[in-house]
Design a protein around this motif. Structure first.
Motif, short mmCIF file in Angstrom:
data_model
loop_
_atom_site.label_atom_id
_atom_site.label_comp_id
_atom_site.label_asym_id
_atom_site.label_seq_id
_atom_site.Cartn_x
_atom_site.Cartn_y
_atom_site.Cartn_z
N GLU A 173 -17.64 38.18 0.21
CA GLU A 173 -17.20 38.48 1.58
C GLU A 173 -17.77 37.46 2.58
OE1 GLU A 173 -15.66 42.13 3.63
OE2 GLU A 173 -16.16 41.95 1.55
N ILE A 174 -19.02 37.03 2.36
CA ILE A 174 -19.62 36.06 3.27
C ILE A 174 -19.39 34.62 2.77
CG2 ILE A 174 -21.30 37.68 4.27
CD1 ILE A 174 -23.46 36.45 2.48
N ARG A 175 -18.43 34.49 1.88
CA ARG A 175 -17.93 33.19 1.40
C ARG A 175 -18.95 32.41 0.60
NH1 ARG A 175 -15.99 33.51 6.87
NH2 ARG A 175 -14.09 34.73 6.70
N LYS A 176 -19.68 33.13 -0.24
CA LYS A 176 -20.63 32.49 -1.15
C LYS A 176 -20.21 32.76 -2.58
CE LYS A 176 -23.43 31.09 2.11
NZ LYS A 176 -23.47 29.69 2.48
N ILE A 177 -20.89 32.09 -3.51
CA ILE A 177 -20.58 32.28 -4.93
C ILE A 177 -21.78 32.96 -5.59
CG2 ILE A 177 -20.09 31.09 -7.10
CD1 ILE A 177 -18.95 28.79 -5.28
N PRO A 178 -21.58 34.24 -6.02
CA PRO A 178 -22.71 34.93 -6.63
C PRO A 178 -22.86 34.58 -8.11
CG PRO A 178 -20.83 36.42 -6.47
CD PRO A 178 -20.38 35.10 -5.90
N VAL A 179 -24.11 34.50 -8.55
CA VAL A 179 -24.34 34.40 -9.98
C VAL A 179 -25.36 35.47 -10.32
CG1 VAL A 179 -26.01 32.51 -9.64
CG2 VAL A 179 -25.09 32.88 -11.88
N SER A 180 -25.03 36.30 -11.33
CA SER A 180 -25.95 37.39 -11.70
C SER A 180 -27.03 36.84 -12.62
CB SER A 180 -25.19 38.51 -12.42
OG SER A 180 -24.23 39.05 -11.55
N VAL A 181 -28.26 37.22 -12.29
CA VAL A 181 -29.39 36.65 -13.01
C VAL A 181 -30.32 37.78 -13.42
CG1 VAL A 181 -31.43 35.17 -12.72
CG2 VAL A 181 -29.29 34.55 -11.61
N LYS A 182 -30.82 37.71 -14.67
CA LYS A 182 -31.83 38.71 -15.08
C LYS A 182 -33.17 38.27 -14.53
CE LYS A 182 -30.25 41.23 -18.97
NZ LYS A 182 -30.04 41.04 -20.37
N GLU A 183 -34.01 39.26 -14.28
CA GLU A 183 -35.28 38.96 -13.65
C GLU A 183 -36.20 38.13 -14.54
OE1 GLU A 183 -38.04 41.34 -10.89
OE2 GLU A 183 -37.85 42.41 -12.75
N CYS A 184 -36.73 37.05 -13.99
CA CYS A 184 -37.84 36.32 -14.61
C CYS A 184 -38.42 35.48 -13.49
CB CYS A 184 -37.38 35.45 -15.77
SG CYS A 184 -36.45 34.01 -15.28
N PRO A 185 -39.72 35.16 -13.51
CA PRO A 185 -40.30 34.43 -12.37
C PRO A 185 -39.55 33.13 -12.09
CG PRO A 185 -42.00 35.26 -13.82
CD PRO A 185 -40.71 35.48 -14.54
N GLY A 186 -39.09 32.96 -10.85
CA GLY A 186 -38.38 31.74 -10.46
C GLY A 186 -36.88 31.82 -10.72
N PHE A 187 -36.44 32.89 -11.42
CA PHE A 187 -35.02 33.08 -11.72
C PHE A 187 -34.46 31.82 -12.41
CE2 PHE A 187 -36.04 35.18 -7.53
CZ PHE A 187 -36.54 36.32 -8.13
N VAL A 188 -33.30 31.30 -11.98
CA VAL A 188 -32.77 30.12 -12.68
C VAL A 188 -33.15 28.85 -11.92
CG1 VAL A 188 -30.69 28.89 -13.41
CG2 VAL A 188 -30.79 31.37 -13.61
N VAL A 189 -32.71 28.77 -10.66
CA VAL A 189 -32.76 27.49 -9.96
C VAL A 189 -34.19 27.07 -9.64
CG1 VAL A 189 -32.03 26.27 -7.87
CG2 VAL A 189 -30.44 27.79 -9.04
#
Ligand code: NAD
Length: 281
Positions: A173-189
């Motif tokens: 809705e706010i014109r972004k691209i979501p990526v679902s991530v499982k919890e871990c310190p620092g996530f992906v990026v």
């Protein structure tokens, strides 16, 4: 669930930009900070962003005014009674975030979602201080939020599917691209970015090559649109240090922040926001 009204808690580097993104999509948003000066700065920043859109012919002055009016700035919780999503964007400290989560849990409607823009901290731990762990998730924007498309939607141990699906829908809705991530310190990026930052800092310290030369080498080689030291200053060196500490605790010394980063933060050289970091502004 449809998000009719949102709130952003913390109006620093990220909070102000996030509020702009939400209002730009036509959704009313309340921005809360404990420091009135931070709110004033955020309000000026948002006005500059809207003016920039008008100047580039991307928005009419009327449209810009209407969207800007969707943002309300506040230092109290009064206005939070009817929001269905609060995005916490206060400083990257677990104790502070827990305090904010407890407060939000108390004042928000029972069905509202509480999301954190944390760069690396545990969503499960944040959720544990609320009575609604199924309605808590990470909603991680990247800097600068008004330009970067990606949002990491992070599930804690108890985050419900409905919460994830509402947040993914809201991101679109706010014109972004979501990526679902499982919890871990620092996530992906941030796990990947901070590993490279740690190596760059070690390399600079060992070789004594200047920040500028390294930044130029990286951008000229087309590896990234800006060099690591320019990026670090823009993100905030205090934020980078906290993230590096969280990741070192989780994964060991490969993420250990160099002494120069600690010294800069101790001296108050926090980057662009303090007009001094790796570079002077
Ligand atoms: N800076 C970045 O590039 C970046 C990128 C992605 C995510 N993040 C994450 O976003 C969060 C915010 O980072 P930032 O760089 O915007 O920090 P910042 O230091 O620029 O701003 C934090 C703001 O929180 C406010 N605050 C502190 N306590 C508060 C409270 N109890 N209630 C309301 N407001 C309060 C402060 O007054 C300040 O204005 C952090 O978790 C950070 O890890 C930062």
């Amino acid at each position: 669930m449809y998000i009719k009204r949102a709130a952003v808690i913390g109006s620093g580097t990220m909070g102000a930009d996030i509020a702009y993104v939400i209002a730009s999509a036509g959704i009313p948003v309340i921005v809360k900070d404990v420091q009135p000066e931070a709110l004033n700065k955020a309000s000026e920043h948002v006005a500059d962003l809207f003016q920039g859109r008008v100047a580039r012919g991307r928005m009419t002055p009327d449209d810009a005014r209407q969207r800007q009016q969707l943002i309300r700035f506040a230092t109290t919780d009064d206005a939070l009674e009817d929001v269905s999503l609060a995005i916490e964007a206060v400083s990257e400290k677990m104790a502070l975030k827990k305090q904010v989560f407890q407060e939000l849990d108390r004042v928000l409607p029972p069905l509202a979602i509480i999301a954190s823009n944390t760069s690396a901290l545990s969503i499960t731990e944040l959720a544990s201080v609320t009575g609604r762990p199924d309605r808590v998730a990470g909603f991680h924007f990247f800097f600068p939020a008004h330009m970067m498309k990606l949002i990491e939607v992070i599930s804690g141990r108890e985050t419900s599917r409905e919460t994830v699906s509402t947040l993914r829908q809201f991101a679109e809705e706010i014109r972004k691209i979501p990526v679902s991530v499982k919890e871990c310190p620092g996530f992906v990026v941030n796990r990947i970015l901070m590993a490279s930052m740690a190596e760059v800092l070690r390399f600079q310290y060992e070789t004594g090559i200047s920040y500028q030369e390294i930044d130029q080498a990286i951008t000229k080689a087309g590896l990234a649109p800006m060099g690591p030291f320019v990026l670090g200053d823009a993100l905030g060196l205090d934020v980078a240090l906290e993230v590096a500490r969280t990741l070192t605790e989780a994964y060991g010394n490969r993420f250990k922040p160099g002494r120069q980063l600690e010294e800069l933060v101790e001296q108050g050289h926090l980057g662009l926001k303090a007009k001094k970091g790796f570079y002077s502004y």
